[in-house]
Enzyme design. Structure first.
Site, PDB file in Angstrom:
ATOM      1  N   SER A  92     -13.493 -33.154   0.138  1.00 53.26           N
ATOM      2  CA  SER A  92     -13.768 -32.682  -1.221  1.00 53.26           C
ATOM      3  C   SER A  92     -12.462 -32.208  -1.836  1.00 53.26           C
ATOM      4  O   SER A  92     -11.599 -31.675  -1.130  1.00 53.26           O
ATOM      5  CB  SER A  92     -14.752 -31.511  -1.155  1.00 53.26           C
ATOM      6  OG  SER A  92     -14.707 -30.772  -2.355  1.00 53.26           O
TER       7      SER A  92
ATOM      8  N   MET B 127     -12.689 -36.712 -11.169  1.00 55.34           N
ATOM      9  CA  MET B 127     -12.083 -35.585 -11.883  1.00 55.34           C
ATOM     10  C   MET B 127     -10.694 -35.317 -11.302  1.00 55.34           C
ATOM     11  O   MET B 127     -10.162 -34.216 -11.456  1.00 55.34           O
ATOM     12  CB  MET B 127     -12.970 -34.352 -11.778  1.00 55.34           C
ATOM     13  CG  MET B 127     -14.328 -34.588 -12.449  1.00 55.34           C
ATOM     14  SD  MET B 127     -15.171 -33.077 -12.948  1.00 55.34           S
ATOM     15  CE  MET B 127     -15.353 -32.265 -11.409  1.00 55.34           C
TER      16      MET B 127
ATOM     17  N   HIS C  42     -12.039 -40.563  -2.217  1.00 57.68           N
ATOM     18  CA  HIS C  42     -11.908 -41.373  -3.434  1.00 57.68           C
ATOM     19  C   HIS C  42     -11.332 -42.752  -3.100  1.00 57.68           C
ATOM     20  O   HIS C  42     -11.754 -43.754  -3.672  1.00 57.68           O
ATOM     21  CB  HIS C  42     -10.986 -40.680  -4.446  1.00 57.68           C
ATOM     22  CG  HIS C  42     -11.531 -39.395  -4.990  1.00 57.68           C
ATOM     23  ND1 HIS C  42     -11.069 -38.171  -4.573  1.00 57.68           N
ATOM     24  CD2 HIS C  42     -12.493 -39.151  -5.905  1.00 57.68           C
ATOM     25  CE1 HIS C  42     -11.720 -37.217  -5.225  1.00 57.68           C
ATOM     26  NE2 HIS C  42     -12.593 -37.784  -6.030  1.00 57.68           N
TER      27      HIS C  42
HETATM   28  O1  PAF Z   1     -18.235 -36.387  -8.972  1.00 58.63           O
HETATM   29  C1  PAF Z   1     -17.384 -36.145  -9.847  1.00 58.63           C
HETATM   30  O2  PAF Z   1     -16.187 -36.113  -9.597  1.00 58.63           O
HETATM   31  C2  PAF Z   1     -17.846 -35.869 -11.275  1.00 58.63           C
HETATM   32  O3  PAF Z   1     -19.049 -35.187 -11.289  1.00 58.63           O
HETATM   33  C3  PAF Z   1     -17.927 -37.146 -12.137  1.00 58.63           C
HETATM   34  C4  PAF Z   1     -18.969 -38.113 -11.613  1.00 58.63           C
HETATM   35  C5  PAF Z   1     -16.568 -37.820 -12.179  1.00 58.63           C
HETATM   36  C6  PAF Z   1     -18.322 -36.778 -13.567  1.00 58.63           C
HETATM   37  O4  PAF Z   1     -17.407 -35.910 -14.141  1.00 58.63           O
END
Ligand code: PAF
Length: 268
Positions: A169, A15, A22
């Site tokens: 996060s 997101m 990430h």
């Molecule tokens: O973990 C996230 O960032 C979200 O829940 C995801 C898996 C991209 C779904 O919108």
């Protein structure tokens, strides 16, 4: 999605507001596949609270840069219409979707599964990577893939932590310096609980340490059986502590593998 993508293809759904956590998912994807698609879509269906959706951090230019540096071959930023051209058919996350995180965020996992399934249909990856930090989400996505017989391998990526142990996060940037320090109690409580040898002691240590930080408003802290995502008991083999709560309106989640219980017959 009209891009001409090579296979094998890995999808890293995000997101946005990307961080080192990430990057590690993207690195894993790049080691496994020729093509790595990073999707950035803030899915309104998984936000039960409009304020949380409005405040969700957005930093597209920075995200594209970070994703590419980590090994993405494509950064895909679909529009709402692309993801939901019609009223979406909601995928139910079932009973487990209404426990723990689901109690506090009603409908959240239905929204997550609905968008993930849609992303899978559009991108058609062989591999998809999700972080262990959102352990209930990971559990439910694995279940969706298994129950629907989707030809996708789900890879779980370990949680990446700040030097003081705080799980990375996208929401952490909303914490002040003092709140960030207070948030350190979550990983401290998990690490201490993990050293204990029985479920009872693990629960006690977890709850008492979390209660010691007044800025942290606890929603739940439990030890679950990783196989069922139900509360662990003496028959559980692989267990994990899960914690969620708030610091000044910022939701924080974390989890950690717990030491296997020592049963009467032998010490470890
Ligand atoms: O973990 C996230 O960032 C979200 O829940 C995801 C898996 C991209 C779904 O919108």
């Amino acid at each position: 999605m009209t891009l001409n993508l090579k296979h094998p293809l890995a999808l890293v759904p995000t997101m946005g507001a990307l961080h080192a956590g990430h990057s590690s998912l993207i690195n894993i994807a790049a080691q496994r596949c020729t093509e790595v698609v990073v999707s950035i879509f803030v899915n309104p269906l998984q936000f039960e609270n409009p304020d949380d959706l409005a405040k969700y951090p957005r930093q597209i230019e920075k995200d594209i840069e970070l994703a590419k540096q980590a090994g993405a071959t494509n950064v895909w930023i679909p529009s709402l219409e692309e993801i939901y051209p019609n009223e979406p058919e909601i995928i139910s996350a079932g009973k487990i979707g209404n426990t723990f995180e689901g109690v506090h965020r009603f409908g959240h996992f239905d929204g997550v599964l609905t968008v993930v399934n849609r992303l899978f249909n559009l991108v058609k990856p062989e591999v998809a990577i999700f972080g262990e930090k959102d352990f209930q989400q990971l559990f439910l996505i694995k279940k969706l893939v298994k129950d629907s017989n989707l030809p996708i391998e789900i890879i779980a990526a370990p949680t990446i932590r700040e030097t003081d142990g705080l799980a990375m996060s996208s929401r952490n940037i909303r914490l002040t310096e003092a709140e960030r320090i207070a948030a350190g109690i979550i990983s401290k409580a998990l690490t201490s609980a993990a050293k204990e040898s029985s479920l009872e002691l693990q629960r006690d240590v977890l709850l008492s340490l979390l209660a010691s930080e007044k800025q942290f408003a606890l929603d739940y802290a439990e030890i679950i059986d990783e196989k069922s995502y139900e509360i662990a008991d003496s028959s559980s083999v692989n267990t994990r502590a899960i914690v969620a709560g708030w610091i000044n309106g910022v939701r924080l989640l974390d989890n950690m593998v717990m030491r296997t219980q020592v049963h009467k017959m032998g010490a470890r």
